[in-house]
Design a protein around this motif. Structure first.
Motif, PDB file in Angstrom:
ATOM      1  N   UNK A 126     -17.351  46.070   2.352  1.00 22.68           N
ATOM      2  CA  UNK A 126     -17.466  45.150   3.189  1.00 22.68           C
ATOM      3  C   UNK A 126     -16.110  43.751   2.877  1.00 22.68           C
ATOM      4  N   UNK A 127     -14.900  43.579   3.989  1.00 25.69           N
ATOM      5  CA  UNK A 127     -14.025  42.850   4.095  1.00 25.69           C
ATOM      6  C   UNK A 127     -14.063  41.403   3.280  1.00 25.69           C
ATOM      7  N   UNK A 128     -14.170  41.019   2.064  1.00 27.79           N
ATOM      8  CA  UNK A 128     -13.996  39.704   1.470  1.00 27.79           C
ATOM      9  C   UNK A 128     -13.057  38.913   2.257  1.00 27.79           C
ATOM     10  N   UNK A 129     -13.889  37.515   2.353  1.00 24.99           N
ATOM     11  CA  UNK A 129     -13.247  36.198   3.039  1.00 24.99           C
ATOM     12  C   UNK A 129     -11.994  35.739   2.484  1.00 24.99           C
ATOM     13  N   UNK A 130     -11.179  35.456   3.146  1.00 22.86           N
ATOM     14  CA  UNK A 130      -9.396  35.192   2.978  1.00 22.86           C
ATOM     15  C   UNK A 130      -9.377  34.146   2.247  1.00 22.86           C
ATOM     16  N   UNK A 133     -14.458  28.602   0.889  1.00 20.91           N
ATOM     17  CA  UNK A 133     -13.978  27.023   1.686  1.00 20.91           C
ATOM     18  C   UNK A 133     -15.299  26.721   1.430  1.00 20.91           C
ATOM     19  N   UNK A 134     -15.475  26.121   2.035  1.00 24.42           N
ATOM     20  CA  UNK A 134     -16.717  25.266   2.219  1.00 24.42           C
ATOM     21  C   UNK A 134     -18.158  25.074   3.447  1.00 24.42           C
ATOM     22  N   UNK A 135     -18.233  25.965   3.731  1.00 20.24           N
ATOM     23  CA  UNK A 135     -19.230  25.863   5.466  1.00 20.24           C
ATOM     24  C   UNK A 135     -20.024  25.056   5.510  1.00 20.24           C
ATOM     25  N   UNK A 136     -21.337  25.627   7.079  1.00 16.72           N
ATOM     26  CA  UNK A 136     -22.329  25.423   7.116  1.00 16.72           C
ATOM     27  C   UNK A 136     -23.371  26.644   7.365  1.00 16.72           C
ATOM     28  N   UNK A 158     -27.575  37.474   4.742  1.00 18.61           N
ATOM     29  CA  UNK A 158     -27.003  37.941   6.108  1.00 18.61           C
ATOM     30  C   UNK A 158     -26.684  36.553   7.165  1.00 18.61           C
ATOM     31  N   UNK A 159     -25.074  36.187   7.556  1.00 19.98           N
ATOM     32  CA  UNK A 159     -25.008  35.450   8.995  1.00 19.98           C
ATOM     33  C   UNK A 159     -23.855  35.399   9.548  1.00 19.98           C
ATOM     34  N   UNK A 160     -23.709  35.298  10.761  1.00 14.35           N
ATOM     35  CA  UNK A 160     -22.648  35.440  11.716  1.00 14.35           C
ATOM     36  C   UNK A 160     -21.384  34.921  11.459  1.00 14.35           C
ATOM     37  N   UNK A 161     -20.026  34.867  11.132  1.00 14.39           N
ATOM     38  CA  UNK A 161     -18.915  34.497  10.620  1.00 14.39           C
ATOM     39  C   UNK A 161     -18.323  33.935  12.222  1.00 14.39           C
ATOM     40  N   UNK A 162     -18.213  33.122  12.484  1.00 10.81           N
ATOM     41  CA  UNK A 162     -18.262  32.445  14.187  1.00 10.81           C
ATOM     42  C   UNK A 162     -16.780  32.596  14.393  1.00 10.81           C
ATOM     43  N   UNK A 163     -16.006  31.878  13.433  1.00  8.58           N
ATOM     44  CA  UNK A 163     -14.356  32.386  13.301  1.00  8.58           C
ATOM     45  C   UNK A 163     -14.106  33.531  13.072  1.00  8.58           C
ATOM     46  N   UNK A 164     -14.725  34.072  12.185  1.00  4.15           N
ATOM     47  CA  UNK A 164     -13.731  35.747  12.437  1.00  4.15           C
ATOM     48  C   UNK A 164     -14.647  36.835  13.477  1.00  4.15           C
ATOM     49  N   UNK A 165     -15.450  36.475  13.349  1.00  6.83           N
ATOM     50  CA  UNK A 165     -16.814  37.886  14.989  1.00  6.83           C
ATOM     51  C   UNK A 165     -16.793  38.667  14.112  1.00  6.83           C
ATOM     52  N   UNK A 166     -17.741  38.400  13.022  1.00 11.20           N
ATOM     53  CA  UNK A 166     -17.854  39.286  11.611  1.00 11.20           C
ATOM     54  C   UNK A 166     -19.347  38.770  11.370  1.00 11.20           C
ATOM     55  N   UNK A 167     -20.843  39.911  10.585  1.00 13.94           N
ATOM     56  CA  UNK A 167     -21.435  39.751  10.534  1.00 13.94           C
ATOM     57  C   UNK A 167     -21.369  40.371   8.532  1.00 13.94           C
ATOM     58  N   UNK A 168     -21.361  39.086   8.004  1.00 14.74           N
ATOM     59  CA  UNK A 168     -21.311  39.016   6.209  1.00 14.74           C
ATOM     60  C   UNK A 168     -22.835  38.616   5.806  1.00 14.74           C
TER      61      UNK A 168
END
Length: 279
Positions: A126-130, A133-136, A158-168
């Motif tokens: 899995x690609x780590x976040x860049x 961050x503090x997010x909902x 498991x959630x959908x990262x809308x900014x990166x367009x990936x399931x994380x």
């Protein structure tokens, strides 16, 4: 006065000359070494199988030890070329059959080990976040792990990262007071969390959590800020899940009975420990 005779270097090929026999002694020793190895492989029989597993594990270790994908490709190509050259140089009725087969098998298995862990890294990694961050985030609870000693509950989401367009997939620590008791595996939740990329090793040779998180599929770890909101409860499983629950329940009951008997045994042995204290 004593005189030293000059050393005579023979010109003709005299079979009895010691200097000319030295080369043949080395060749004989190499051939005897190869013959001994081939004879040992012949006597080993099925005991050669663990060495094949060792060769595969050596390829996996080589993948972790080599620094870059170019080095992985070079190592795989070298093993394949070695196996191909060994097969090409084999002649019908040639000696050292078992030794040649061992070289081919070990070379191919080392290459297969490198390819195996490389494919697993690409498929599961899995690609780590860049950045931190503090997010909902809103997602599904994959796993809940209660850790009362640390006064926390660890949730794998498991959630959908809308900014990166990936399931994380992330792991979040939650305080027990901020967690609804009804939140279990399969529930849909919403929370605000502080996420961090998996940390690299602090020193050379130390534990590499970033690598472990990569193969575990974790993109980030963090801590929940505030309570966790329950959006949807976990749906009950089907027939297979119910059967699995029925199979696990007797094991849990047996383990509970063993713990109770162990505690009773400890309580019965405690008076013997305190006999000397009353003196």
């Amino acid at each position: 006065m004593a005189t030293r005779a000059a050393v005579i270097v023979p010109i003709v090929d005299d079979p009895g000359d010691v200097a000319l026999q030295q080369h043949w002694r080395k060749a004989w020793s190499l051939s005897s070494l190869a013959g001994g190895a081939d004879a040992w492989l012949d006597r080993a029989g099925f005991d050669r199988a663990p060495w094949l597993a060792t060769a595969l594990a050596g390829g996996i270790v080589a993948w972790f030890a080599l620094p870059s994908p170019i080095a992985w490709i070079v190592a795989m190509a070298g093993c394949i070329l070695l196996a191909s050259a060994t097969v090409a140089l084999t002649r019908p009725g040639d000696d050292y059959v078992h030794l040649r087969r061992a070289v081919v098998a070990v070379a191919l298995l080392i290459s297969a080990g490198i390819a195996l862990v490389w494919i697993r890294s690409v498929v599961i990694g899995a690609e780590p976040i860049a950045r931190p961050q503090v997010i909902w985030l809103e997602g599904k609870v994959l796993e809940r792990e209660n850790q009362p000693a640390q006064q926390r509950v660890r949730l794998t989401l498991a959630y959908r990262d809308a900014e990166a367009g990936l399931a994380r997939k992330v792991r979040v620590n939650v305080a027990p007071d901020d967690l609804d008791p009804g939140i279990a595996e399969g529930a849909h939740v919403r929370l605000r969390a502080r996420l961090m990329p998996p940390a690299p090793p602090m020193a050379p040779g130390a534990y590499n959590f970033a690598r472990a998180a990569w193969f575990a599929g974790l993109s980030a770890t963090g801590t929940a800020i505030g309570p966790v909101q329950l959006i949807g409860s976990a749906t009950p499983g089907g027939t297979l899940a119910r059967r699995a629950t029925h199979l696990v329940r007797p094991r849990a009951l047996a383990a509970r009975r063993l713990r109770r008997r162990h505690r009773r045994g400890i309580c019965q042995r405690r008076p013997w420990r305190n006999l000397g204290r009353g003196r």
